[in-house]
Design a protein around this motif. Structure first.
Motif, PDB file in Angstrom:
ATOM      1  N   ASN A 292      -1.116  13.456  -2.901  1.00 56.08           N
ATOM      2  CA  ASN A 292      -1.389  14.878  -2.716  1.00 56.08           C
ATOM      3  C   ASN A 292      -2.821  15.117  -2.229  1.00 56.08           C
ATOM      4  O   ASN A 292      -3.064  15.981  -1.380  1.00 56.08           O
ATOM      5  CB  ASN A 292      -1.143  15.645  -4.012  1.00 56.08           C
ATOM      6  N   LEU A 293      -3.749  14.337  -2.769  1.00 57.31           N
ATOM      7  CA  LEU A 293      -5.145  14.478  -2.356  1.00 57.31           C
ATOM      8  C   LEU A 293      -5.332  14.096  -0.885  1.00 57.31           C
ATOM      9  O   LEU A 293      -6.068  14.758  -0.139  1.00 57.31           O
ATOM     10  CB  LEU A 293      -6.058  13.626  -3.237  1.00 57.31           C
ATOM     11  N   LEU A 294      -4.684  13.009  -0.474  1.00 57.44           N
ATOM     12  CA  LEU A 294      -4.780  12.580   0.927  1.00 57.44           C
ATOM     13  C   LEU A 294      -4.183  13.627   1.867  1.00 57.44           C
ATOM     14  O   LEU A 294      -4.717  13.898   2.937  1.00 57.44           O
ATOM     15  CB  LEU A 294      -4.075  11.232   1.109  1.00 57.44           C
ATOM     16  N   THR A 295      -3.056  14.197   1.451  1.00 54.88           N
ATOM     17  CA  THR A 295      -2.427  15.251   2.256  1.00 54.88           C
ATOM     18  C   THR A 295      -3.343  16.462   2.370  1.00 54.88           C
ATOM     19  O   THR A 295      -3.526  17.037   3.464  1.00 54.88           O
ATOM     20  CB  THR A 295      -1.083  15.664   1.623  1.00 54.88           C
ATOM     21  N   GLU A 296      -3.929  16.846   1.243  1.00 56.93           N
ATOM     22  CA  GLU A 296      -4.849  17.993   1.232  1.00 56.93           C
ATOM     23  C   GLU A 296      -6.058  17.731   2.125  1.00 56.93           C
ATOM     24  O   GLU A 296      -6.476  18.601   2.911  1.00 56.93           O
ATOM     25  CB  GLU A 296      -5.312  18.274  -0.200  1.00 56.93           C
ATOM     26  N   ALA A 297      -6.608  16.508   2.009  1.00 52.96           N
ATOM     27  CA  ALA A 297      -7.791  16.154   2.800  1.00 52.96           C
ATOM     28  C   ALA A 297      -7.487  16.202   4.297  1.00 52.96           C
ATOM     29  O   ALA A 297      -8.291  16.686   5.104  1.00 52.96           O
ATOM     30  CB  ALA A 297      -8.300  14.778   2.411  1.00 52.96           C
ATOM     31  N   GLN A 298      -6.296  15.703   4.656  1.00 51.94           N
ATOM     32  CA  GLN A 298      -5.925  15.701   6.070  1.00 51.94           C
ATOM     33  C   GLN A 298      -5.728  17.119   6.597  1.00 51.94           C
ATOM     34  O   GLN A 298      -6.113  17.439   7.729  1.00 51.94           O
ATOM     35  CB  GLN A 298      -4.648  14.879   6.270  1.00 51.94           C
TER      36      GLN A 298
ATOM     37  N   LYS B   6       0.827  -1.206   0.000  1.00 57.32           N
ATOM     38  CA  LYS B   6       0.000   0.000   0.000  1.00 57.32           C
ATOM     39  C   LYS B   6       0.865   1.261   0.000  1.00 57.32           C
ATOM     40  O   LYS B   6       0.548   2.249  -0.672  1.00 57.32           O
ATOM     41  CB  LYS B   6      -0.902   0.006   1.247  1.00 57.32           C
ATOM     42  N   LYS B   7       1.953   1.198   0.759  1.00 58.30           N
ATOM     43  CA  LYS B   7       2.837   2.356   0.838  1.00 58.30           C
ATOM     44  C   LYS B   7       3.476   2.638  -0.514  1.00 58.30           C
ATOM     45  O   LYS B   7       3.570   3.795  -0.949  1.00 58.30           O
ATOM     46  CB  LYS B   7       3.918   2.109   1.878  1.00 58.30           C
ATOM     47  N   ASP B   8       3.932   1.549  -1.197  1.00 54.28           N
ATOM     48  CA  ASP B   8       4.538   1.712  -2.525  1.00 54.28           C
ATOM     49  C   ASP B   8       3.518   2.272  -3.515  1.00 54.28           C
ATOM     50  O   ASP B   8       3.841   3.135  -4.341  1.00 54.28           O
ATOM     51  CB  ASP B   8       5.069   0.370  -3.028  1.00 54.28           C
ATOM     52  N   GLN B   9       2.265   1.765  -3.401  1.00 54.68           N
ATOM     53  CA  GLN B   9       1.218   2.245  -4.302  1.00 54.68           C
ATOM     54  C   GLN B   9       0.947   3.727  -4.072  1.00 54.68           C
ATOM     55  O   GLN B   9       0.780   4.493  -5.023  1.00 54.68           O
ATOM     56  CB  GLN B   9      -0.069   1.445  -4.087  1.00 54.68           C
ATOM     57  N   LEU B  10       0.903   4.086  -2.790  1.00 53.49           N
ATOM     58  CA  LEU B  10       0.614   5.469  -2.448  1.00 53.49           C
ATOM     59  C   LEU B  10       1.732   6.401  -2.899  1.00 53.49           C
ATOM     60  O   LEU B  10       1.479   7.449  -3.491  1.00 53.49           O
ATOM     61  CB  LEU B  10       0.410   5.594  -0.937  1.00 53.49           C
ATOM     62  N   GLU B  11       2.975   5.991  -2.634  1.00 53.12           N
ATOM     63  CA  GLU B  11       4.107   6.837  -3.001  1.00 53.12           C
ATOM     64  C   GLU B  11       4.301   6.925  -4.501  1.00 53.12           C
ATOM     65  O   GLU B  11       4.793   7.932  -5.013  1.00 53.12           O
ATOM     66  CB  GLU B  11       5.381   6.304  -2.335  1.00 53.12           C
ATOM     67  N   SER B  12       3.873   5.889  -5.189  1.00 55.66           N
ATOM     68  CA  SER B  12       4.029   5.906  -6.652  1.00 55.66           C
ATOM     69  C   SER B  12       2.911   6.696  -7.323  1.00 55.66           C
ATOM     70  O   SER B  12       3.038   7.098  -8.477  1.00 55.66           O
ATOM     71  CB  SER B  12       4.027   4.466  -7.204  1.00 55.66           C
ATOM     72  N   ASN B  13       1.807   6.922  -6.590  1.00 54.67           N
ATOM     73  CA  ASN B  13       0.684   7.678  -7.149  1.00 54.67           C
ATOM     74  C   ASN B  13       0.692   9.067  -6.510  1.00 54.67           C
ATOM     75  O   ASN B  13       0.110   9.298  -5.458  1.00 54.67           O
ATOM     76  CB  ASN B  13      -0.639   6.958  -6.844  1.00 54.67           C
ATOM     77  N   THR B  14       1.361   9.973  -7.187  1.00 52.81           N
ATOM     78  CA  THR B  14       1.533  11.326  -6.646  1.00 52.81           C
ATOM     79  C   THR B  14       0.205  12.046  -6.460  1.00 52.81           C
ATOM     80  O   THR B  14      -0.017  12.736  -5.458  1.00 52.81           O
ATOM     81  CB  THR B  14       2.429  12.146  -7.581  1.00 52.81           C
ATOM     82  N   GLU B  15      -0.703  11.860  -7.405  1.00 51.02           N
ATOM     83  CA  GLU B  15      -1.994  12.543  -7.334  1.00 51.02           C
ATOM     84  C   GLU B  15      -2.774  12.110  -6.091  1.00 51.02           C
ATOM     85  O   GLU B  15      -3.325  12.942  -5.355  1.00 51.02           O
ATOM     86  CB  GLU B  15      -2.815  12.244  -8.586  1.00 51.02           C
ATOM     87  N   LEU B  16      -2.776  10.773  -5.837  1.00 51.87           N
ATOM     88  CA  LEU B  16      -3.497  10.255  -4.670  1.00 51.87           C
ATOM     89  C   LEU B  16      -2.856  10.745  -3.374  1.00 51.87           C
ATOM     90  O   LEU B  16      -3.547  11.142  -2.436  1.00 51.87           O
ATOM     91  CB  LEU B  16      -3.503   8.725  -4.706  1.00 51.87           C
TER      92      LEU B  16
END
Length: 286
Positions: A153-159, A141-151
């Motif tokens: 960034n969205l999670l960071t913005e949401a938090q 999951k971490k690799d998927q998240l780090e490889s998907n910049t858009e996702l």
């Protein structure tokens, strides 16, 4: 006649003084009760003003609660929009399932169980295997998240948006607590004011009772004083008549005539005054 009038006058003086003393004592009690009532009324007014101040503070804090709640809800709505984009992106990239944050919580919980509880060999093996699987999933999951910049960034913005909403929520909670405290003080103070008002009403009732009794004694005092003056008037007439025989004869004739008129009124049922009674006594009809 002179002796009877003098005796009557002395009795009236005694009664007059008694009524005067009772009147003065009752007036003193009434004055004390009036002072108590006025002090209670003053305190009641102060308490009502104090309660109104608490009410104003409560309303001001409730207004702040309302304003901060509106801001919090507005920001949460923005966060929900971002999370909706996150969910859409996860579905699009086949990234559904538990979040990396939830996986980390599960790993920490299971590791805590392994360290603090006594387990059978089979249970411990089962627990270790579960932790291993979760760690692998966490890495994926971490690799998927780090490889998907858009996702990412969205999670960071949401938090960040959620954190901003939490700030307003904390502020409104503080205002809500203050509003409740002022509300409780307002209710307590109004109750105390009601108690003071009841005591004031009781004092006023007693004041009226003592004042009425004092008025009754004052009327008795005035009546006695009037009778004393009437007796003094009759005594002066008698003494003056004794000094002038000719006039005394004429006076007695007038007295006799007046007495007959008074006696006729008495027989017809009319109430006689002290002066009437003295004329009847003087004429010899009584």
């Amino acid at each position: 006649m002179l002796k009877e009038l003098s005796t009557k006058k002395q009795d009236l003086k005694t009664a007059s003084e008694e009524s005067k003393e009772k009147r003065n004592a009752l007036n003193a009690e009434a004055s004390a009760l009036a002072a108590k009532r006025n002090e209670l009324n003053k305190r009641t007014k102060e308490l009502i003003n104090e309660a109104q101040d608490y009410k104003k503070l409560r309303d001001e804090n409730n207004e702040q609660v309302k304003e901060n709640k509106a801001k919090r809800d507005e920001i949460n709505a923005r966060a929900n929009e971002v999370f909706a984009k996150v969910d859409a992106l996860r579905t699009e990239n086949n990234l559904t399932g538990p979040s990396i944050k939830d996986i980390r919580k599960d790993i920490d919980r299971l590791e805590f169980t392994q360290q603090t509880e006594v387990l059978t060999p089979s249970k411990e093996k089962e627990l270790v295997n579960k932790i291993t699987e979760l760690r692998k999933l966490y890495v994926i999951k971490k690799d998927q998240l780090e490889s998907n910049t858009e996702l990412k960034n969205l999670l960071t913005e949401a938090q960040e948006i959620r954190d901003e909403a939490s700030t307003y929520h904390n502020v409104l909670s503080e205002y809500a607590q203050k509003a409740q405290e002022y509300h409780d003080k307002m209710i307590s103070t109004f109750k105390e004011a009601d108690k003071m008002r009841a005591e004031s009403d009781a004092a006023h009732k007693q004041f009226v009772e003592f004042q009425e009794k004092a008025d009754e004694q004052h009327k008795l005092f005035i009546a006695a004083q009037k009778e004393i003056r009437d007796i003094d008037k009759e005594l002066r007439k008698i003494k003056k008549g004794e000094d002038t025989p000719g006039k005394r004869v004429t006076s007695m004739e007038d007295v006799r005539k007046d007495a007959e008129d008074i006696f006729d009124k008495f027989k017809s049922g009319e109430k006689l005054t002290t002066e009437n009674l003295m004329i009847l006594q003087k004429s010899g009809l009584l």
